[in-house]
Design an enzyme around this catalytic site. Sequence first.
Site, PDB file in Angstrom:
ATOM      1  N   GLY A   1       0.837  -1.203   0.000  1.00 58.72           N
ATOM      2  CA  GLY A   1       0.000   0.000   0.000  1.00 58.72           C
ATOM      3  C   GLY A   1       0.863   1.241   0.000  1.00 58.72           C
ATOM      4  O   GLY A   1       0.543   2.252   0.625  1.00 58.72           O
TER       5      GLY A   1
ATOM      6  N   LEU B   1       0.943   3.796  21.324  1.00 57.61           N
ATOM      7  CA  LEU B   1       1.816   3.092  22.258  1.00 57.61           C
ATOM      8  C   LEU B   1       3.291   3.393  21.991  1.00 57.61           C
ATOM      9  O   LEU B   1       4.142   3.129  22.836  1.00 57.61           O
ATOM     10  CB  LEU B   1       1.565   1.582  22.177  1.00 57.61           C
ATOM     11  CG  LEU B   1       0.193   1.117  22.654  1.00 57.61           C
ATOM     12  CD1 LEU B   1       0.082  -0.397  22.546  1.00 57.61           C
ATOM     13  CD2 LEU B   1      -0.074   1.567  24.082  1.00 57.61           C
TER      14      LEU B   1
ATOM     15  N   HIS C   1      -6.667   3.394  21.188  1.00 56.34           N
ATOM     16  CA  HIS C   1      -5.658   4.288  21.754  1.00 56.34           C
ATOM     17  C   HIS C   1      -5.844   4.500  23.254  1.00 56.34           C
ATOM     18  O   HIS C   1      -4.935   4.252  24.056  1.00 56.34           O
ATOM     19  CB  HIS C   1      -5.712   5.652  21.063  1.00 56.34           C
ATOM     20  CG  HIS C   1      -5.410   5.606  19.600  1.00 56.34           C
ATOM     21  ND1 HIS C   1      -4.601   4.649  19.033  1.00 56.34           N
ATOM     22  CD2 HIS C   1      -5.780   6.421  18.583  1.00 56.34           C
ATOM     23  CE1 HIS C   1      -4.513   4.867  17.733  1.00 56.34           C
ATOM     24  NE2 HIS C   1      -5.217   5.931  17.435  1.00 56.34           N
TER      25      HIS C   1
ATOM     26  N   LYS D   1     -12.436  10.849  27.214  1.00 53.61           N
ATOM     27  CA  LYS D   1     -13.091  11.864  26.394  1.00 53.61           C
ATOM     28  C   LYS D   1     -12.309  12.007  25.095  1.00 53.61           C
ATOM     29  O   LYS D   1     -11.097  12.184  25.121  1.00 53.61           O
ATOM     30  CB  LYS D   1     -13.137  13.203  27.142  1.00 53.61           C
ATOM     31  CG  LYS D   1     -13.843  14.310  26.381  1.00 53.61           C
ATOM     32  CD  LYS D   1     -14.095  15.536  27.263  1.00 53.61           C
ATOM     33  CE  LYS D   1     -12.821  16.225  27.690  1.00 53.61           C
ATOM     34  NZ  LYS D   1     -13.096  17.525  28.350  1.00 53.61           N
TER      35      LYS D   1
ATOM     36  N   GLN E   1       0.799  14.893  23.716  1.00 50.80           N
ATOM     37  CA  GLN E   1       1.021  15.771  22.574  1.00 50.80           C
ATOM     38  C   GLN E   1       0.061  16.961  22.669  1.00 50.80           C
ATOM     39  O   GLN E   1      -0.990  16.841  23.290  1.00 50.80           O
ATOM     40  CB  GLN E   1       0.801  15.035  21.249  1.00 50.80           C
ATOM     41  CG  GLN E   1      -0.647  14.645  20.992  1.00 50.80           C
ATOM     42  CD  GLN E   1      -0.885  13.945  19.676  1.00 50.80           C
ATOM     43  OE1 GLN E   1       0.003  13.308  19.132  1.00 50.80           O
ATOM     44  NE2 GLN E   1      -2.088  14.074  19.146  1.00 50.80           N
TER      45      GLN E   1
END
Length: 586
Positions: free
Chosen positions: A108, A277, A337, A431, A476
Site C-alpha cells: 500500500g 503506544l 488508543h 473523552k 502531545q
Amino acid sequence: MSSSLSRPSYSSSSRTSSPFFPNHSSLINGGTRRSLSFLSASPQELCLRSKRKSVQSSVVLQDGAVVVTNSSPIEKLKDGLLSVPSQEVVAELGGGEHESTVSITVVGASGDLAKKKIFPALFALYYEGCLPEHFTIYGYARSKMTDGELRHMVSKTLTCRIDKRANCGEKMEEFLKRCFYHTGQYDSQEHFVALNKKLKEHEGGRLSNRLFYLSIPPNIFVDAVKCASSSASSLSGWTRVIVEKPFGRDSKTSAALTNSLKNYLEEDQIFRIDHYLGKELVENLSVLRFSNLIFEPLWSRQYIQNVQFIFSEDFGTEGRGGYFDHYGIIRDIMQNHLLQILALFAMETPVSLDAEDIRNEKVKVLRSMRPIQLEDVVIGQYKGTTTKGGVTYPSYTDDKTVPGDSLTPTFAAAALFIDNARWDGVPFLMKAGKALHTRSAEIRVQFRHVPGNLYNRNSGGSNLDRTTNELVIRVQPDEGIYLKINNKVPGLGMRLDQSHLNLLYSARYSKEIPDAYERLLLDAIEGERRLFIRSDELDAAWALFTPLLKEIEEKKMIPELYPYGSRGPVGAHYLAAKHNVQWGDL
C-alpha cells in the site's frame, strides 16, 4: 554500523503446514531485548544490537501466555522439544556467523500513511544508524509506478529533522537508492512471486529476514497475507507482518480477522500496531511509575480520586468522512488508543520488562473492567458555526462523503471502572472528539483532597479544587509532565496558590523526540513485541466495547450537537459531575 546477524529459531507452537514455519520467532542479532529507560542513551546506543549466539524461542500456551527461553537451537533439538529442521539449516547453525539482510515491503506504498509516516520513519532510522547494514525497502501497490517515481514521491516527505546534520543530502540519496517499487494486486499469487524474485536478487544469498507492513484497508488484509505467506516469505530467516488498525468493528469481526490471519501466520509473527503506544510519553508512563518511589505507593484508590484520558482534535473529517462514518470516534480512538493507555496506566507491576509479562498484566486489567453502562456514556456530533471573524466551519454531515442523516458520533465521553482491589470505585474517564477547541492528548491523575485540610478553613475561603493535587502527562503537543501543588503566595498574609512542578521535554532535552512510527518499526525489526497488541488483548478490548456499541446502534441514539471549535457537548460535564469529577482540561 556492522551488519546485523540473525539465525532462525524453531517453535513447538509452529504448525508444519505454515509457510512461515522455519522462521517465525527468531530475533535480529539473536534476540536483543530493549528495556524502558530515560532519555540518557544516544540514538546510536539505542540502536546497537548484541551479538549473543543464543536464539529466542517461544512456546505459546493455550491461555495465550508465552514462555520465552534463550538457548541454542541445537540444544533444543537434543531435548526433543522442537521440530527438526532441515540438514541445510542445521549446517548453517553450526557453521558460524553469516551475514543477514532485512527486506521491508510496504504494502500500500502509494497511500497517505506510507508517504507521510512509514517512509519518513524508515529514513529517520537509517539516518540514526538503526537499520542493519544490508537492507532493502520495497513499495508494493496497485498503482503503476517506476522505482524513480517512487523515490521522487518519497523524497518529498523526507526531512533531516534529527539534529539537522550537515550530511543530510547524502544520507537521503543513499536511502533512496535502497528504495524500489513493484506493481501488483493484493490478491495475486503471481505478483507476489515476482516480488519474491526481486527480493531474492537484492538479498544476494544472505540470510533473509522479511517485514511486511500492511498499509491497506482491512478488507484486503487476509488476501495480502495469504499471497505473501505462500509466495514471498523468507525460507531462512524470520518473516513478520505489521497490521494497522482497525482490527474489526466488534468482537465478531475482530475474531474472524484474527482467525483468518492465523491460517497463514503464527501469533508472534503478527504485529498489531497502535501508534499511540509508540509515543514517548506513553512509553515513559511505566518508567515514571515503577522507577520513582514517590509515585508507586500513591498509585491506587487510596490516594487517586479519578483518572482522565483526554484526546481532542481541532479539525473535522475534512472530506474523509466516508471511512470515519463507518467506525465513529468510539471505535477510532477509545477502543484502541485510550483503552491501551488505560491498561498500561492501571496494570500491576509486571514480572519483568519482557513483552509477554507486560502484555499479561494489561490483559488482566482489561478482563477486570466492569461492563460499560449506557448512562455512563455521552456522544456528540459537531455542527457548523460561524466565528466572530466571519469564518464559517461546516457540520459533520456537510461532508459530501457522509450521509446527511448520519448518527455517527464525532465525540464521546465515558466513565469506566476496574473491579479489582487497587482501583475499586475509582472512575476512569475517557473523552475523545473531533472539531474541538484544541489539539491535545493527555493523561490527568487527580488525587484525593487532603483529609482535614487546615487551609480550607484558614486561607480566606480558598476554592476546594485548589487543594487537589493533579499529575498531568501531556502526550502531545509540547510533550511534558507536570504536577500541580499548593503553595503559599509570598507576602505577609496566608494566601494559597496552585503552582506547577514542570518537566517540559523541549526545555529539558535538546534532541527532538522520535516519531512513534520510528520506535514501532525498529521494535518490529528487532522482534520486540512490548508495544504491540496481542490477540487476547484485542479480544478483551472488544468484549468491553461491543455491547455498548451494539446498544447505541440498536437504539439509534441521537448524538448531542456541539459547535465546531467548542469544548464539546454540555452532557460531558454532567457526566463528570455525576461521578464527582471536574474535567481537568477546562
